[in-house]
Design a protein around this motif. Structure first.
Motif, PDB file in Angstrom:
ATOM      1  N   ALA A 195       9.927 -38.703  90.338  1.00  0.00           N
ATOM      2  CA  ALA A 195      10.081 -39.988  89.664  1.00  0.00           C
ATOM      3  C   ALA A 195      11.202 -39.943  88.626  1.00  0.00           C
ATOM      4  N   LEU A 196      11.217 -38.917  87.770  1.00  0.00           N
ATOM      5  CA  LEU A 196      12.234 -38.836  86.729  1.00  0.00           C
ATOM      6  C   LEU A 196      13.625 -38.620  87.318  1.00  0.00           C
TER       7      LEU A 196
ATOM      8  N   THR B 288      11.308 -47.639  82.764  1.00  0.00           N
ATOM      9  CA  THR B 288       9.870 -47.393  82.636  1.00  0.00           C
ATOM     10  C   THR B 288       9.090 -48.053  83.766  1.00  0.00           C
TER      11      THR B 288
ATOM     12  N   ILE C 247       9.586 -46.094  87.280  1.00  0.00           N
ATOM     13  CA  ILE C 247       8.942 -44.799  87.496  1.00  0.00           C
ATOM     14  C   ILE C 247       7.710 -44.922  88.391  1.00  0.00           C
TER      15      ILE C 247
ATOM     16  N   VAL D 147      14.771 -41.983  89.054  1.00  0.00           N
ATOM     17  CA  VAL D 147      15.151 -43.029  88.101  1.00  0.00           C
ATOM     18  C   VAL D 147      16.430 -42.636  87.359  1.00  0.00           C
TER      19      VAL D 147
ATOM     20  N   PHE E 115       1.792 -46.791  83.701  1.00  0.00           N
ATOM     21  CA  PHE E 115       3.225 -47.015  83.498  1.00  0.00           C
ATOM     22  C   PHE E 115       3.544 -48.509  83.440  1.00  0.00           C
TER      23      PHE E 115
END
Length: 355
Positions: A156-157, A276, A279, A160, A335
């Protein structure tokens, strides 16, 4: 006649003297009395029909706004706590997980069941409790979910970050220069927008070939570029004619410095909120690709693979698929609620001014 003329002359001198005294009182005196004595409204008073109520909000820093929103919005606060727990669990997975992810026990044990483990130092066999049960291979589901959080967070990080960087560059170029550059970039964005993200990700993986975390990150990251490009382009279009941008051009500042030193810091707030919110979409995309067998390698513990591995046993051992599914649901919901709170925190009203 003489007496009448004398009386008129005396009256004129008295009137002139009174006028002079009044002017002295109103112009140079310490206590002006025009509004208080001769007008209907006193000094400083305004007729009711001309009165207006206007309030100016005091400027608050970004940290103060975020803290204020989290205090007022309980859902956003709960989401922030869950996100922190998710990140801590992913980082310290070997410590948090009760068992190694590859260790096997009895097959398809229900939640809160027990298995016989290895022998301890005294030669006694240990009794192992499976809080969420075991899967069809005998792996402890809780341990696999904990280690799967690490893969989900990493993907995810990285996804993104990749989409944020490339999309921001494309969007700021399109919004700043306009013309044919804007047309080319936005036609590509429109072309990508026409494809569902999961279908586009599957196509990119098929072109790159092979499974692995790197291919998954690139596939999902490319699919997310258009979201950031559209957002930053709109922000740049709204601020490129601001006075500080005109002043930067007037002093001879270069285009790259104007774009990334002057304009980007003033347009980064919506990008943070968008990141945000993206994610959880990246987590869902990775789980979907893994569920289809197009994500990471089959030996890697991920939430999508856990769900895929239990679908054929759903009538016998529902917990194999349901437990990682609940983990995905809670994480994505956390999230999303946190993203909504950040959106409110970064929404600076026009009435808010600095000190």
């Amino acid at each position: 006649m003489t007496d009448a003329a004398d009386r008129r002359s005396d009256d004129d001198r008295s009137a002139r003297r009174e006028g002079t005294d009044h002017a002295a009182r109103t112009d140079g005196g310490d206590t002006p009395d025009f509004g208080r004595q001769q007008g209907e409204f006193g000094v400083g008073e305004v007729p009711a029909e001309y009165e207006t109520d206007e309030t100016v909000k005091e400027y608050r820093t970004t940290t103060d706004r975020i803290v204020s929103v989290l205090k007022q919005d309980k859902l956003a606060l709960a989401g922030a706590l869950v996100v922190v727990m998710f990140v801590v669990t992913a980082i310290f997975a070997p410590v948090v997980a009760p068992h190694p992810p590859e260790q096997t026990y009895n097959f398809m044990q229900p939640p809160m069941s027990e298995s016989v483990g290895d022998f301890d130092d005294d030669g006694q066999q240990e009794t192992v409790t499976h809080v969420l049960g075991t899967d069809s291979f005998g792996h402890d589901i809780l341990s696999r979910i904990v280690f799967g959080a690490r893969i989900s967070l990493l993907v995810a990080l990285a996804t993104v970050a990749f989409a944020f960087t490339v999309g921001t560059i494309l969007g700021i170029l399109a919004g700043y220069y306009g013309g044919w550059i804007d047309s080319i970039i936005m036609r590509y964005v429109d072309f990508q927008w026409a494809f569902p993200e999961i279908i586009l990700g599957v196509g990119i993986i098929a072109v790159m070939g092979g499974l692995g975390v790197t291919n998954v990150v690139l596939a999902i990251g490319i699919a997310f570029i258009d979201d950031f490009a559209r957002l930053i382009r709109g922000e740049v279009l709204s601020i490129r004619e601001e006075e500080y941008v005109t002043a930067a051009r007037a002093v001879g500042m270069g285009d790259l410095r104007i774009m990334f030193k002057e304009m980007l810091p003033n347009a980064v707030a919506p990008l943070i909120v968008q990141a945000t919110l993206m994610i959880p979409f990246a987590i869902l995309a990775e789980a979907s690709l893994s569920f289809l067998g197009l994500g990471v390698k089959p030996t890697t513990p991920t939430w999508g693979l856990l769900i895929s591995g239990g679908r054929q046993f759903i009538s016998q051992a529902w917990w194999i698929s349901v437990m990682p599914g609940l983990a995905i649901m809670v994480t994505v919901l956390a999230f999303n609620t946190l993203g909504d709170g950040l959106r409110d925190a970064f929404d600076v009203s026009e009435g808010e001014v600095g000190q």
